[in-house]
Write a protein that holds these residues in place. Structure first.
Motif, short mmCIF file in Angstrom:
data_model
loop_
_atom_site.label_atom_id
_atom_site.label_comp_id
_atom_site.label_asym_id
_atom_site.label_seq_id
_atom_site.Cartn_x
_atom_site.Cartn_y
_atom_site.Cartn_z
N GLU A 40 -33.96 13.13 0.64
CA GLU A 40 -33.91 11.79 1.24
C GLU A 40 -32.49 11.39 1.58
O GLU A 40 -32.20 10.88 2.66
CB GLU A 40 -34.47 10.76 0.25
N THR A 43 -31.25 13.32 4.47
CA THR A 43 -31.87 12.83 5.70
C THR A 43 -31.20 11.54 6.14
O THR A 43 -30.88 11.36 7.32
CB THR A 43 -33.38 12.60 5.48
N ASN A 44 -30.94 10.67 5.17
CA ASN A 44 -30.25 9.42 5.49
C ASN A 44 -28.85 9.68 6.03
O ASN A 44 -28.43 9.10 7.02
CB ASN A 44 -30.15 8.52 4.25
N LYS A 45 -28.13 10.60 5.34
CA LYS A 45 -26.77 10.92 5.77
C LYS A 45 -26.78 11.49 7.19
O LYS A 45 -25.94 11.16 8.02
CB LYS A 45 -26.14 11.96 4.82
N PHE A 46 -27.79 12.39 7.43
CA PHE A 46 -27.90 13.00 8.76
C PHE A 46 -28.16 11.92 9.82
O PHE A 46 -27.53 11.89 10.87
CB PHE A 46 -29.01 14.05 8.79
N ASN A 47 -29.11 11.02 9.50
CA ASN A 47 -29.45 9.97 10.46
C ASN A 47 -28.26 9.07 10.76
O ASN A 47 -28.02 8.71 11.91
CB ASN A 47 -30.62 9.12 9.94
N GLU A 48 -27.52 8.74 9.70
CA GLU A 48 -26.32 7.91 9.89
C GLU A 48 -25.31 8.62 10.78
O GLU A 48 -24.72 8.03 11.67
CB GLU A 48 -25.65 7.65 8.53
N GLU A 50 -25.91 11.04 12.90
CA GLU A 50 -26.44 11.15 14.25
C GLU A 50 -26.21 9.84 15.01
O GLU A 50 -25.84 9.84 16.18
CB GLU A 50 -27.93 11.50 14.22
N ASP A 51 -26.42 8.76 14.31
CA ASP A 51 -26.21 7.44 14.90
C ASP A 51 -24.74 7.27 15.32
O ASP A 51 -24.44 6.83 16.43
CB ASP A 51 -26.60 6.37 13.87
N LYS B 45 -27.82 20.94 9.30
CA LYS B 45 -28.00 19.97 10.40
C LYS B 45 -26.94 18.87 10.31
O LYS B 45 -26.36 18.46 11.32
CB LYS B 45 -29.40 19.34 10.35
#
Lengths: 185, 185
Positions: A40, A43-48, A50-51, B45
């Motif tokens: 999790e 995933t959060n770090k990746f999403n941040e 990516e943002d 990723k």
């Protein structure tokens, strides 16, 4: 093995099993919960990230457009300052040419001045600086400055410019100075 | 409890423990292997995305510097084209002023022309356009163009500029046109 003994053993086994189960559950807590939270978290770090990347990419596109526009504006209006400063010189040359001359030397000087004025006007035109049309046109407060009004006579429509006291100039769509005019009313 | 019985119980307990351990390991295999690869995949990723973000951020910094420099250059040399075109007009005004005048009209015209020339020179100077020093200076092929040489006489050092046929001008460090000169040798 006596039945009694067997039961005793079974009980002990059951106890051990239970304690093992406890320990399994404990281990599961130790292992599984961090695993799930790691996924999790990642995933959060990746999403941040990516943002952040998408914002940076958008910023690059914006900067590129903004700089292109700025560059175009700088080039388009680059001669604004120098052009503006040349206007009084042109006024003075035109005024000088209004002087009557009587001898050959004066005539020769005047001819030279006419040539200079012509070359200045051409240079300004090439940079996009042109005279504002005024005489005979309808008064436009964006281009003209009315310093006097006179009653409209004959066929002259109201708001028509009847006289230009000082020429106006514009650089492309930008007014360097308005034309000073007399307007019929 | 007899010693023998105690050992028996211990052995059974050991067996149970082992079988429990097997089952823990099996469970761990079932759960952990996909978990680890998911974590690895996510980590990869994330690293890739972070790399893309850092490159984008570096590109933003580069663009910002590049554009600042471009803008500064555009502003610094903005008057190059118009300034260059004004030079023949200035030459002609200076030539016109060399004309002798004999009457009042001519004198008045000449005064007007002098004023215009002065205002043009000031306007150019304000934009960073200045006359290139030449007379009495040592010849510099970056600033001067030798159109004639004469023998050095008296105290005149070789390579000294003894006469200027046409003034040169520069915009800041950039030569708009070199001075046309006669050099002592």
């Amino acid at each position: 093995m006596a039945k009694e003994k067997k039961q005793e053993v079974d009980e002990e086994i059951e106890e051990v099993k239970e304690s093992e189960n406890d320990s399994i559950e404990k281990e599961a807590e130790d292992i599984d919960i961090p695993e799930i939270s790691e996924v999790e978290e990642l995933t959060n770090k990746f999403n941040e990230m990516e943002d952040k990347f998408l914002r940076a990419r958008a910023e690059i596109a914006n900067m590129s457009n903004r700089n292109k526009n700025e560059r175009e504006q700088l080039v388009r209006y680059r001669s604004q300052d120098l052009g503006k400063k040349l206007l009084p010189a042109i006024d003075n040359l035109e005024r000088a040419l209004a002087t009557e001359v009587t001898d050959d030397h004066g005539t020769s000087l005047k001819k030279g001045v006419e040539m200079v004025l012509e070359s200045l006007t051409v240079a300004l035109k090439e940079e996009g600086i042109t005279e504002i049309e005024a005489e005979g046109k309808i008064f436009d407060p964006n281009l003209h400055q009315a310093v006097q009004t006179v009653p409209a006579e004959g066929d002259t429509k109201p708001e028509t410019i009847v006289n230009v006291l000082q020429k106006g100039y514009q650089l492309h769509d930008r007014v360097l100075r308005p034309a000073m005019v007399i307007v019929a009313q």
